[in-house]
Design an enzyme around this catalytic site. Structure first.
Site, PDB file in Angstrom:
ATOM      1  N   GLY A  18      19.067  29.223 -17.417  1.00 11.44           N
ATOM      2  CA  GLY A  18      18.642  28.012 -17.522  1.00 11.44           C
ATOM      3  C   GLY A  18      17.104  27.820 -17.164  1.00 11.44           C
ATOM      4  N   GLY A  19      16.399  29.013 -17.243  1.00 10.43           N
ATOM      5  CA  GLY A  19      14.992  29.175 -16.701  1.00 10.43           C
ATOM      6  C   GLY A  19      13.827  28.701 -17.423  1.00 10.43           C
ATOM      7  N   SER A  21      13.328  25.425 -18.056  1.00 12.73           N
ATOM      8  CA  SER A  21      12.610  23.923 -17.790  1.00 12.73           C
ATOM      9  C   SER A  21      13.415  23.553 -16.409  1.00 12.73           C
ATOM     10  CB  SER A  21      13.033  22.880 -18.817  1.00 12.73           C
ATOM     11  OG  SER A  21      14.360  22.684 -18.950  1.00 12.73           O
ATOM     12  N   ASN A  95      21.703  28.956 -12.252  1.00 15.02           N
ATOM     13  CA  ASN A  95      21.117  27.493 -12.404  1.00 15.02           C
ATOM     14  C   ASN A  95      21.452  26.744 -13.379  1.00 15.02           C
ATOM     15  OD1 ASN A  95      18.725  25.406 -12.090  1.00 15.02           O
ATOM     16  ND2 ASN A  95      18.288  26.406 -13.919  1.00 15.02           N
ATOM     17  N   TYR A 160      31.215  16.243 -14.568  1.00 14.22           N
ATOM     18  CA  TYR A 160      30.479  17.040 -14.075  1.00 14.22           C
ATOM     19  C   TYR A 160      30.713  17.063 -12.549  1.00 14.22           C
ATOM     20  CZ  TYR A 160      25.518  18.171 -12.382  1.00 14.22           C
ATOM     21  OH  TYR A 160      24.504  18.653 -11.583  1.00 14.22           O
ATOM     22  N   ALA A 163      33.220  19.888 -11.936  1.00 12.63           N
ATOM     23  CA  ALA A 163      32.921  21.111 -12.094  1.00 12.63           C
ATOM     24  C   ALA A 163      31.879  21.666 -10.992  1.00 12.63           C
ATOM     25  CB  ALA A 163      31.818  21.439 -13.494  1.00 12.63           C
TER      26      ALA A 163
END
Length: 253
Positions: A18-19, A21, A95, A160, A163
């Protein structure tokens, strides 16, 4: 302010999910600035390629691989590609996440499964694959991402938060399993980090001011605050720090 430089991160291979943004982009940039060999995956191809080109101007272009983390096989291929291109991965930053809001009565079984896939499933399988590479090196650092959302019971975020609570259990178990190979596993639990996505979808100016008022530190929490914590956890300076969840929230809780 003047921030630390970590010589142990020089040329160290770091893989970030997830790099493209938000917090992830700040982490990618922070590791590049430390002289690491950085690879990252994201589903946002335009944003990710623009980030890679911008950082290339600083002298070291990160390796971007387009990848949907719902596809575990594609994630495994990306991890293998990084090893074959840059060498064994020494730092993993899990991330990537999605904090979509839903009221309890609106959650379907498909929603539940998707939330778990987006927020914890890929963290386990990335750690599993990268852990094999780290064992060959005899060392490594895995940094999982939790959230303070589960600690205080955030509204409209039950799936969420569930998790993100599970991420702490995952972190503790992996730290125990990987420790004999000198692989450290920690988690970061960010607070109210104000990213462009947050401002676009969820957070108003009034919300931002409310967070600041509740925090001990009276300014907005920004992605760079989280990135600097990730650098410390990846560097040799934190060698005996494992099985921990580091809360970075400016004292919000």
């Amino acid at each position: 302010m003047t921030f630390a430089r970590y010589s142990s991160l020089q040329n160290r291979v770091a893989f970030i999910t997830g790099g493209g943004s938000g917090i992830g982009a700040s982490i990618v940039e922070a590791f590049v600035e430390q002289g690491a060999q950085v690879a990252f995956v994201d589903i946002l191809e335009d944003e990710s390629r623009a980030l890679a080109e911008r950082l290339a101007e600083k002298g070291k272009k990160p390796l971007f691989i387009a990848c949907d983390l719902l596809d575990i096989k594609a994630l495994d291929v990306a991890i293998t590609t990084v090893r074959d291109t840059l060498g064994p991965i020494q730092v993993l930053v899990n991330n990537a996440a999605n904090d979509t809001r839903q009221e309890v009565d609106a959650v379907t079984e498909a929603d539940w499964d998707r939330t778990m896939s987006l927020n914890i499933k890929h963290q386990f399988f990335a750690a599993q694959a990268v852990g094999r590479q780290m064992r060959t090196l005899g060392a490594g650092s895995i940094i999982n991402f939790s959230s303070i959302a589960w600690m205080g019971g955030a509204g409209a975020m039950t799936t969420y938060a569930t998790a993100k609570a599970a991420v702490v259990g995952l972190t503790n178990s992996l730290a125990r399993e990987f420790g004999p190979s000198n692989i450290r596993v920690n988690a970061i639990a960010p607070g109210a980090v104000i990213t462009e996505r947050q401002k676009r979808l969820w957070v108003s100016e009034d919300d931002m001011q409310m967070f600041i008022e509740r925090q001990c530190m009276k300014r907005s929490l920004v992605p760079d605050d989280i990135a600097r914590t990730a650098l410390f956890l990846a560097a040799d300076d934190s060698f005996m720090l494992t099985k921990q969840c580091i809360v970075v929230d400016g004292g919000l809780r």
